[in-house]
Scaffold this motif. Structure first.
Motif, PDB file in Angstrom:
ATOM      1  N   LEU A 144      37.434  59.664  55.089  1.00 30.57           N
ATOM      2  CA  LEU A 144      38.442  58.697  55.543  1.00 30.57           C
ATOM      3  C   LEU A 144      37.840  57.693  56.523  1.00 30.57           C
ATOM      4  O   LEU A 144      38.171  56.508  56.483  1.00 30.57           O
ATOM      5  N   ALA A 145      36.967  58.154  57.394  1.00 27.95           N
ATOM      6  CA  ALA A 145      36.321  57.242  58.344  1.00 27.95           C
ATOM      7  C   ALA A 145      35.454  56.230  57.602  1.00 27.95           C
ATOM      8  O   ALA A 145      35.465  55.033  57.928  1.00 27.95           O
ATOM      9  N   LEU A 146      34.716  56.686  56.599  1.00 24.26           N
ATOM     10  CA  LEU A 146      33.879  55.780  55.812  1.00 24.26           C
ATOM     11  C   LEU A 146      34.729  54.782  55.037  1.00 24.26           C
ATOM     12  O   LEU A 146      34.406  53.590  54.963  1.00 24.26           O
ATOM     13  N   GLU A 147      35.839  55.259  54.474  1.00 23.30           N
ATOM     14  CA  GLU A 147      36.737  54.372  53.728  1.00 23.30           C
ATOM     15  C   GLU A 147      37.328  53.298  54.659  1.00 23.30           C
ATOM     16  O   GLU A 147      37.406  52.131  54.291  1.00 23.30           O
ATOM     17  N   LYS A 148      37.708  53.697  55.861  1.00 19.01           N
ATOM     18  CA  LYS A 148      38.257  52.752  56.831  1.00 19.01           C
ATOM     19  C   LYS A 148      37.217  51.700  57.214  1.00 19.01           C
ATOM     20  O   LYS A 148      37.521  50.504  57.298  1.00 19.01           O
ATOM     21  N   LYS A 149      35.988  52.142  57.409  1.00 15.49           N
ATOM     22  CA  LYS A 149      34.904  51.222  57.763  1.00 15.49           C
ATOM     23  C   LYS A 149      34.654  50.232  56.626  1.00 15.49           C
ATOM     24  O   LYS A 149      34.515  49.028  56.857  1.00 15.49           O
ATOM     25  N   ARG A 150      34.599  50.723  55.403  1.00 16.95           N
ATOM     26  CA  ARG A 150      34.363  49.835  54.254  1.00 16.95           C
ATOM     27  C   ARG A 150      35.512  48.858  54.059  1.00 16.95           C
ATOM     28  O   ARG A 150      35.288  47.694  53.715  1.00 16.95           O
ATOM     29  N   GLU A 151      36.739  49.308  54.278  1.00 19.20           N
ATOM     30  CA  GLU A 151      37.891  48.416  54.138  1.00 19.20           C
ATOM     31  C   GLU A 151      37.830  47.295  55.180  1.00 19.20           C
ATOM     32  O   GLU A 151      38.134  46.146  54.884  1.00 19.20           O
ATOM     33  N   ARG A 152      37.401  47.638  56.377  1.00 15.14           N
ATOM     34  CA  ARG A 152      37.264  46.626  57.423  1.00 15.14           C
ATOM     35  C   ARG A 152      36.220  45.589  57.021  1.00 15.14           C
ATOM     36  O   ARG A 152      36.418  44.392  57.207  1.00 15.14           O
ATOM     37  N   TYR A 177      36.505  41.469  56.494  1.00 12.81           N
ATOM     38  CA  TYR A 177      35.589  40.512  57.119  1.00 12.81           C
ATOM     39  C   TYR A 177      35.006  39.571  56.081  1.00 12.81           C
ATOM     40  O   TYR A 177      34.961  38.357  56.271  1.00 12.81           O
ATOM     41  N   TYR A 178      34.530  40.129  54.966  1.00  7.38           N
ATOM     42  CA  TYR A 178      33.943  39.294  53.914  1.00  7.38           C
ATOM     43  C   TYR A 178      34.981  38.333  53.360  1.00  7.38           C
ATOM     44  O   TYR A 178      34.688  37.160  53.114  1.00  7.38           O
ATOM     45  N   LEU A 179      36.201  38.817  53.147  1.00 12.68           N
ATOM     46  CA  LEU A 179      37.260  37.946  52.640  1.00 12.68           C
ATOM     47  C   LEU A 179      37.550  36.825  53.627  1.00 12.68           C
ATOM     48  O   LEU A 179      37.703  35.657  53.231  1.00 12.68           O
ATOM     49  N   GLY A 180      37.611  37.128  54.902  1.00 12.07           N
ATOM     50  CA  GLY A 180      37.858  36.110  55.916  1.00 12.07           C
ATOM     51  C   GLY A 180      36.772  35.057  55.953  1.00 12.07           C
ATOM     52  O   GLY A 180      37.048  33.858  55.983  1.00 12.07           O
ATOM     53  N   TYR A 181      35.518  35.488  55.944  1.00 14.93           N
ATOM     54  CA  TYR A 181      34.411  34.530  55.946  1.00 14.93           C
ATOM     55  C   TYR A 181      34.410  33.683  54.671  1.00 14.93           C
ATOM     56  O   TYR A 181      34.146  32.479  54.710  1.00 14.93           O
TER      57      TYR A 181
END
Length: 54
Positions: free
Chosen positions: A18-26, A30-34
């Motif tokens: 779950l921690a890894l999934e949360k990190k990847r989603e973040r 970021y990529y979408l925003g940029y």
């Protein structure tokens, strides 16, 4: 005894997943925003170029 260790190991694995999934989603956000920011910059430069063309 053995079941307790298996449960702890399963819980820890799930927590790590779950921690890894949360990190990847973040990172995806970021990529979408940029990406969207970059598209707007390009669009404004193109608008400027067209309006100031002679």
């Amino acid at each position: 005894m053995v079941d307790d260790r298996d449960d702890d190991r399963d819980r820890e694995a799930e927590r790590a997943r779950l921690a890894l999934e949360k990190k990847r989603e973040r990172y995806v956000w970021y990529y979408l925003g940029y990406f969207l920011f970059g598209i707007h910059v390009v669009a404004f430069v193109m608008i400027y170029a067209v309006r100031h063309a002679k």
